[in-house]
Design a protein around this motif. Structure first.
Motif, PDB file in Angstrom:
ATOM      1  N   ASP A  57       0.867  -1.286   0.175  1.00 57.42           N
ATOM      2  CA  ASP A  57       0.136   0.016  -0.057  1.00 57.42           C
ATOM      3  C   ASP A  57       0.811   1.426   0.113  1.00 57.42           C
ATOM      4  O   ASP A  57       0.429   2.388  -0.682  1.00 57.42           O
ATOM      5  N   ALA A  58       1.927   1.354   0.732  1.00 54.80           N
ATOM      6  CA  ALA A  58       2.854   2.645   0.920  1.00 54.80           C
ATOM      7  C   ALA A  58       3.403   2.788  -0.280  1.00 54.80           C
ATOM      8  O   ALA A  58       3.456   3.905  -1.014  1.00 54.80           O
ATOM      9  N   GLU A  59       4.015   1.572  -0.958  1.00 56.61           N
ATOM     10  CA  GLU A  59       4.555   1.899  -2.380  1.00 56.61           C
ATOM     11  C   GLU A  59       3.722   2.465  -3.417  1.00 56.61           C
ATOM     12  O   GLU A  59       4.017   3.184  -4.145  1.00 56.61           O
ATOM     13  N   ALA A  60       2.537   1.756  -3.313  1.00 59.17           N
ATOM     14  CA  ALA A  60       1.363   2.249  -4.295  1.00 59.17           C
ATOM     15  C   ALA A  60       1.040   3.532  -4.001  1.00 59.17           C
ATOM     16  O   ALA A  60       0.768   4.398  -5.371  1.00 59.17           O
ATOM     17  N   GLU A  61       0.808   4.123  -2.730  1.00 62.37           N
ATOM     18  CA  GLU A  61       0.645   5.509  -2.791  1.00 62.37           C
ATOM     19  C   GLU A  61       1.682   6.344  -3.231  1.00 62.37           C
ATOM     20  O   GLU A  61       1.275   7.352  -3.947  1.00 62.37           O
ATOM     21  N   ARG A  62       2.960   5.824  -2.928  1.00 61.86           N
ATOM     22  CA  ARG A  62       4.114   6.830  -3.603  1.00 61.86           C
ATOM     23  C   ARG A  62       4.001   6.771  -5.149  1.00 61.86           C
ATOM     24  O   ARG A  62       4.329   7.995  -5.456  1.00 61.86           O
ATOM     25  N   MET A  63       3.796   5.736  -5.507  1.00 57.82           N
ATOM     26  CA  MET A  63       3.982   5.552  -7.122  1.00 57.82           C
ATOM     27  C   MET A  63       2.590   6.531  -7.760  1.00 57.82           C
ATOM     28  O   MET A  63       2.915   7.077  -8.547  1.00 57.82           O
ATOM     29  N   GLU A  64       1.519   6.242  -7.207  1.00 53.45           N
ATOM     30  CA  GLU A  64       0.407   6.911  -7.833  1.00 53.45           C
ATOM     31  C   GLU A  64       0.593   8.249  -7.491  1.00 53.45           C
ATOM     32  O   GLU A  64       0.095   9.175  -8.498  1.00 53.45           O
ATOM     33  N   ALA A  65       1.396   8.829  -6.595  1.00 58.44           N
ATOM     34  CA  ALA A  65       1.384  10.284  -6.225  1.00 58.44           C
ATOM     35  C   ALA A  65       2.491  10.992  -7.335  1.00 58.44           C
ATOM     36  O   ALA A  65       2.026  11.952  -7.924  1.00 58.44           O
ATOM     37  N   LEU A  66       3.447  10.019  -7.826  1.00 55.58           N
ATOM     38  CA  LEU A  66       4.238  10.481  -8.601  1.00 55.58           C
ATOM     39  C   LEU A  66       3.560  10.471 -10.136  1.00 55.58           C
ATOM     40  O   LEU A  66       3.637  11.398 -10.829  1.00 55.58           O
ATOM     41  N   GLU A  67       2.619   9.389 -10.216  1.00 53.47           N
ATOM     42  CA  GLU A  67       2.059   9.451 -11.540  1.00 53.47           C
ATOM     43  C   GLU A  67       1.153  10.934 -11.626  1.00 53.47           C
ATOM     44  O   GLU A  67       0.886  11.386 -12.759  1.00 53.47           O
ATOM     45  N   ARG A  68       0.411  11.032 -10.626  1.00 53.55           N
ATOM     46  CA  ARG A  68      -0.536  12.124 -10.617  1.00 53.55           C
ATOM     47  C   ARG A  68       0.282  13.351 -11.052  1.00 53.55           C
ATOM     48  O   ARG A  68      -0.138  14.504 -11.764  1.00 53.55           O
ATOM     49  N   LYS A  69       1.400  13.459 -10.229  1.00 51.76           N
ATOM     50  CA  LYS A  69       2.220  14.689 -10.451  1.00 51.76           C
ATOM     51  C   LYS A  69       2.853  14.726 -11.801  1.00 51.76           C
ATOM     52  O   LYS A  69       2.658  16.020 -12.374  1.00 51.76           O
ATOM     53  N   ALA A  70       3.173  13.947 -12.320  1.00 55.55           N
ATOM     54  CA  ALA A  70       3.533  13.833 -13.905  1.00 55.55           C
ATOM     55  C   ALA A  70       2.668  14.441 -14.812  1.00 55.55           C
ATOM     56  O   ALA A  70       2.625  15.038 -15.531  1.00 55.55           O
ATOM     57  N   LEU A  71       1.414  13.468 -14.515  1.00 53.75           N
ATOM     58  CA  LEU A  71       0.224  13.798 -15.467  1.00 53.75           C
ATOM     59  C   LEU A  71      -0.304  15.186 -15.424  1.00 53.75           C
ATOM     60  O   LEU A  71      -0.840  15.950 -16.327  1.00 53.75           O
ATOM     61  N   ALA A  72      -0.234  15.622 -14.135  1.00 57.75           N
ATOM     62  CA  ALA A  72      -0.846  17.093 -13.965  1.00 57.75           C
ATOM     63  C   ALA A  72       0.130  18.082 -14.608  1.00 57.75           C
ATOM     64  O   ALA A  72      -0.546  19.100 -15.272  1.00 57.75           O
ATOM     65  N   GLY A  73       1.304  17.865 -14.872  1.00 62.22           N
ATOM     66  CA  GLY A  73       2.232  18.694 -15.262  1.00 62.22           C
ATOM     67  C   GLY A  73       2.175  18.751 -16.479  1.00 62.22           C
ATOM     68  O   GLY A  73       2.396  19.531 -17.347  1.00 62.22           O
ATOM     69  N   LEU A  74       1.437  17.582 -17.178  1.00 67.71           N
ATOM     70  CA  LEU A  74       1.059  17.534 -18.678  1.00 67.71           C
ATOM     71  C   LEU A  74      -0.187  17.999 -19.088  1.00 67.71           C
ATOM     72  O   LEU A  74      -0.704  17.826 -20.071  1.00 67.71           O
TER      73      LEU A  74
END
Length: 152
Positions: A129-146
């Motif tokens: 769960d902790a890994e998934a939250e970290r990875m999803e946060a990075l995905e959201r940040k990258a996609l938001a930047g796009l």
């Protein structure tokens, strides 16, 4: 950031709906940026049909179905510092089906799968769960930047 991206499409895979190579380049760069990778990077992305996607998923993961993205990190010998990150396999029909089922723009889902796969190449995972939250946060940040909406 120096990025070398090799994009290929399986023979016979229709080009309709598949984004241009410059889009994949932007999406890979966004993932590398949020993961704070500043070194030169090289990777390959292969777009496949359902049959090839299923075969690869079965062979490498023991699952008898095509999945959206498979990540194959480079397995370099210790101490060898090359820019090679690895390979991504993106199954075009699965990505198109998922985008339609989830009511997402196809292009946005391709972006998400590309960012997701690149993060896997960089060692991120979502098993715990902790890994998934970290990875999803990075995905959201990258996609938001796009300019792409939260995929979750």
């Amino acid at each position: 950031m120096d990025l070398s991206l090799h994009l290929s499409r399986a023979p016979g895979l229709p080009a309709a709906g598949i984004p241009r190579s410059d889009s994949f380049q932007r999406w890979v760069q966004a993932a590398l940026q949020v993961a704070r990778r500043r070194r030169a990077s090289e990777l390959a992305i292969r777009l496949v049909d359902a049959a090839e996607g299923r075969e690869l998923n079965h062979h490498y993961r023991g699952r008898d179905y095509a999945t959206n993205v498979l990540s194959f990190p480079a397995d370099l010998p210790p101490g060898l510092r090359l820019p090679l990150l690895g390979d991504l396999i993106i199954c075009a029909p699965v990505v198109a089906r998922e985008a339609a089922e989830q009511g997402k723009p196809l292009r946005s889902h391709y972006a998400h799968m590309t960012v997701h796969g690149v993060l896997h190449l960089l060692g991120y995972d979502h098993m715990a769960d902790a890994e998934a939250e970290r990875m999803e946060a990075l995905e959201r940040k990258a996609l938001a930047g796009l300019g792409i909406a939260d995929p979750y």
